[in-house]
Design a protein around this motif. Structure first.
Motif, PDB file in Angstrom:
ATOM      1  N   PRO A  39       0.576  -1.243  -0.592  1.00  0.00           N
ATOM      2  CA  PRO A  39       0.178   0.410  -0.453  1.00  0.00           C
ATOM      3  C   PRO A  39       0.959   1.645   0.183  1.00  0.00           C
ATOM      4  N   PHE A  40       0.457   2.730  -0.563  1.00  0.00           N
ATOM      5  CA  PHE A  40       1.052   3.749  -0.618  1.00  0.00           C
ATOM      6  C   PHE A  40       0.457   4.633  -0.390  1.00  0.00           C
ATOM      7  N   ARG A  41       0.744   5.613  -0.060  1.00  0.00           N
ATOM      8  CA  ARG A  41      -0.401   7.168   0.297  1.00  0.00           C
ATOM      9  C   ARG A  41      -0.075   7.831  -0.452  1.00  0.00           C
ATOM     10  N   GLY A  42      -1.702   7.199  -1.471  1.00  0.00           N
ATOM     11  CA  GLY A  42      -2.038   8.050  -2.651  1.00  0.00           C
ATOM     12  C   GLY A  42      -1.282   6.931  -3.827  1.00  0.00           C
ATOM     13  N   ALA A  43      -2.633   7.331  -4.729  1.00  0.00           N
ATOM     14  CA  ALA A  43      -2.449   6.857  -6.983  1.00  0.00           C
ATOM     15  C   ALA A  43      -0.820   7.296  -7.351  1.00  0.00           C
ATOM     16  N   GLY A  44      -0.800   8.538  -6.596  1.00  0.00           N
ATOM     17  CA  GLY A  44       0.558   9.373  -7.169  1.00  0.00           C
ATOM     18  C   GLY A  44       2.188   8.997  -6.959  1.00  0.00           C
ATOM     19  N   PRO A  45       2.857   8.781  -5.489  1.00  0.00           N
ATOM     20  CA  PRO A  45       3.081   7.729  -5.216  1.00  0.00           C
ATOM     21  C   PRO A  45       3.578   6.280  -5.853  1.00  0.00           C
ATOM     22  N   MET A  46       2.105   5.738  -5.440  1.00  0.00           N
ATOM     23  CA  MET A  46       2.510   4.187  -6.052  1.00  0.00           C
ATOM     24  C   MET A  46       2.886   4.779  -7.870  1.00  0.00           C
ATOM     25  N   LEU A  47       2.386   5.239  -8.251  1.00  0.00           N
ATOM     26  CA  LEU A  47       2.393   5.079 -10.019  1.00  0.00           C
ATOM     27  C   LEU A  47       4.069   5.227 -10.247  1.00  0.00           C
ATOM     28  N   ILE A  48       4.430   6.185  -9.297  1.00  0.00           N
ATOM     29  CA  ILE A  48       5.757   6.457  -9.395  1.00  0.00           C
ATOM     30  C   ILE A  48       6.978   5.344  -9.492  1.00  0.00           C
ATOM     31  N   GLU A  49       6.825   4.616  -8.081  1.00  0.00           N
ATOM     32  CA  GLU A  49       7.389   2.826  -8.445  1.00  0.00           C
ATOM     33  C   GLU A  49       7.048   1.784  -8.825  1.00  0.00           C
ATOM     34  N   ALA A  50       5.792   2.063  -9.441  1.00  0.00           N
ATOM     35  CA  ALA A  50       5.039   1.326 -11.019  1.00  0.00           C
ATOM     36  C   ALA A  50       5.630   1.414 -12.715  1.00  0.00           C
ATOM     37  N   VAL A  51       5.795   3.244 -12.306  1.00  0.00           N
ATOM     38  CA  VAL A  51       6.113   3.509 -13.535  1.00  0.00           C
ATOM     39  C   VAL A  51       7.705   3.178 -13.708  1.00  0.00           C
ATOM     40  N   ALA A  52       8.566   2.475 -12.458  1.00  0.00           N
ATOM     41  CA  ALA A  52       9.942   2.809 -12.866  1.00  0.00           C
ATOM     42  C   ALA A  52       9.885   1.039 -12.228  1.00  0.00           C
ATOM     43  N   ARG A  81       9.410  -0.932 -10.181  1.00  0.00           N
ATOM     44  CA  ARG A  81      10.060  -1.658  -9.026  1.00  0.00           C
ATOM     45  C   ARG A  81       9.028  -2.197  -8.546  1.00  0.00           C
ATOM     46  N   LEU A  82       7.250  -2.386  -9.512  1.00  0.00           N
ATOM     47  CA  LEU A  82       6.342  -3.496  -8.654  1.00  0.00           C
ATOM     48  C   LEU A  82       6.392  -4.159  -9.920  1.00  0.00           C
ATOM     49  N   GLU A  83       5.937  -5.539  -9.341  1.00  0.00           N
ATOM     50  CA  GLU A  83       5.388  -6.091 -10.588  1.00  0.00           C
ATOM     51  C   GLU A  83       4.698  -6.317 -10.380  1.00  0.00           C
ATOM     52  N   ALA A  84       3.134  -5.277 -10.758  1.00  0.00           N
ATOM     53  CA  ALA A  84       1.626  -5.553 -10.522  1.00  0.00           C
ATOM     54  C   ALA A  84       1.208  -4.508  -9.918  1.00  0.00           C
ATOM     55  N   SER A  85       0.752  -3.808 -10.705  1.00  0.00           N
ATOM     56  CA  SER A  85      -0.100  -2.251 -10.195  1.00  0.00           C
ATOM     57  C   SER A  85      -1.175  -2.584 -10.005  1.00  0.00           C
ATOM     58  N   VAL A  86      -2.697  -1.726  -9.383  1.00  0.00           N
ATOM     59  CA  VAL A  86      -4.100  -1.424  -9.648  1.00  0.00           C
ATOM     60  C   VAL A  86      -4.327  -0.335  -9.664  1.00  0.00           C
ATOM     61  N   ASP A  87      -5.168   0.759  -9.928  1.00  0.00           N
ATOM     62  CA  ASP A  87      -5.834   2.003  -9.578  1.00  0.00           C
ATOM     63  C   ASP A  87      -7.019   2.197 -10.375  1.00  0.00           C
ATOM     64  N   ASN A  88      -7.017   3.701 -10.068  1.00  0.00           N
ATOM     65  CA  ASN A  88      -9.108   4.265 -10.731  1.00  0.00           C
ATOM     66  C   ASN A  88      -8.212   4.262 -12.375  1.00  0.00           C
ATOM     67  N   ILE A  89      -8.699   4.258 -13.212  1.00  0.00           N
ATOM     68  CA  ILE A  89      -8.520   4.525 -14.492  1.00  0.00           C
ATOM     69  C   ILE A  89      -8.111   5.962 -14.784  1.00  0.00           C
ATOM     70  N   PRO A  90      -8.531   6.969 -14.512  1.00  0.00           N
ATOM     71  CA  PRO A  90      -8.309   8.076 -13.953  1.00  0.00           C
ATOM     72  C   PRO A  90      -7.016   9.178 -14.050  1.00  0.00           C
ATOM     73  N   SER A  91      -5.948   8.410 -12.907  1.00  0.00           N
ATOM     74  CA  SER A  91      -5.112   8.345 -12.252  1.00  0.00           C
ATOM     75  C   SER A  91      -3.949   8.206 -12.688  1.00  0.00           C
TER      76      SER A  91
END
Length: 329
Positions: free
Chosen positions: A183-196, A198-208
């Protein structure tokens, strides 16, 4: 003389009171809209779309006040405890309106009966993604990898208890697989790691995350809605691939304090229904990758249909929480 006074008092008691007090037709002053998440997220975006149109249609200011925290519970509790006069409403989401009851349990600061349903704004599917460097190219590949390495693959979300987290837990439950939630504190920090990567998978709302998908920084495997998203038409649904009948969407709508006069609830509900059917609103929802309410045959919403919808969502997510063992990390 005493008998005369008693008769006057008795007669006065039988006179009907004004429906919403002595202020005249509702609404006669500003309606405060509390949003139970920080600015910039989908809850806030949806709230401001409807607040702007409500202000124009009602002829009264509808100021928006963000009160985030505790996965939406802080703002929702504030509205549940507010004066039930029709002048304080809540723009909320699936977590504080449905998921949190099971997730927080006895720590939940309010109950479903403390809030009255007004209307559903929109629904937004979540999307399961991987980094393009991953050999996983389809949702079937992800299921196979998770089964081959139970609990060893990780996935990121915007936080514990949110719609993306719980949608993923529902997917894992129904496919008989295990992955580790990060878990992250918001979509922004999570997406930074996903795009880098450093996560094997991710899930998010489409708009983000739609921008990252369109630019090729993330690979979308499947969406969680019952039909494909208009903004990701080439991405299949979980229902058509690995989990028949699967549907788990983030959704956003309005609630009010319980005991708010029914006349106010119905007026606000009718306005939300009308706004949801406006062409301009539909275009804005489409840009977000969101679907309209679709709780009534004409694609709209009512307080009664929204109330029924919320009750069903509470039951659905309680079962997911129970069966998956999901917790607030």
């Amino acid at each position: 003389m005493l008998r005369r006074r008693s008769l006057i008092a008795a007669a006065a008691a039988t006179l009907p009171l004004p429906a919403l007090g002595q202020e005249g037709p509702y609404p006669s002053r500003p309606i405060r809209m509390i949003v139970n998440f920080p600015p910039g997220g989908t809850t806030d975006i949806a709230a401001r779309i409807y607040a702007e149109r409500l202000q124009a249609r009602l002829g009264q200011p509808v100021p928006v006040e963000n009160r985030g925290g505790a996965t939406g519970n802080i703002g929702a509790e504030a509205v549940a405890r507010a004066t039930p006069d029709g002048y304080t409403v809540l723009s909320t989401a699936v977590s504080p309106a449905a998921i949190n009851y099971a997730l927080f349990g006895a720590r939940m600061p309010y109950r479903p009966e403390d809030l009255a349903a007004v209307g559903l704004y929109l629904r937004v599917p979540n999307v399961i993604m991987v980094h393009p460097s991953q050999p996983i190219r389809t949702i079937q590949d992800l299921v196979a990898a998770a089964k081959a390495r139970p609990g060893q693959l990780n996935y990121g979300s915007a936080g514990s208890g949110g719609s993306p987290h719980m949608s993923m837990e529902m997917f894992l439950l129904r496919t008989g697989t295990r992955m580790t939630h990060v878990p992250f504190r918001g979509a922004g920090p999570m997406l930074i790691e996903a795009v880098a990567g450093r996560l094997e998978a991710s899930v998010d709302n489409i708009p983000s995350c739609i921008g990252h998908i369109r630019d090729g920084r993330l690979r979308a495997l499947a969406v969680t809605g019952h039909v494909r998203s208009s903004v990701l038409p080439d991405v299949p649904t979980l229902a058509e691939t690995v989990v028949p009948g699967f549907e788990a969407t983030a959704w956003f709508g309005m609630q009010a304090p319980a005991r708010t006069p029914r006349a106010a609830i119905e007026r606000l509900g009718a306005e939300i229904d009308a706004i949801s059917k406006e062409r301009g609103t539909r275009l804005k929802l489409a840009e977000l990758g969101a679907d309209p309410p679709n709780l009534t045959p004409d694609g709209g919403t009512t307080p009664a249909t929204f109330e029924t919808f919320i009750k069903a969502e509470i039951e659905k997510w309680a079962e997911v929480v129970r069966a998956s063992g999901a917790t607030l990390e």
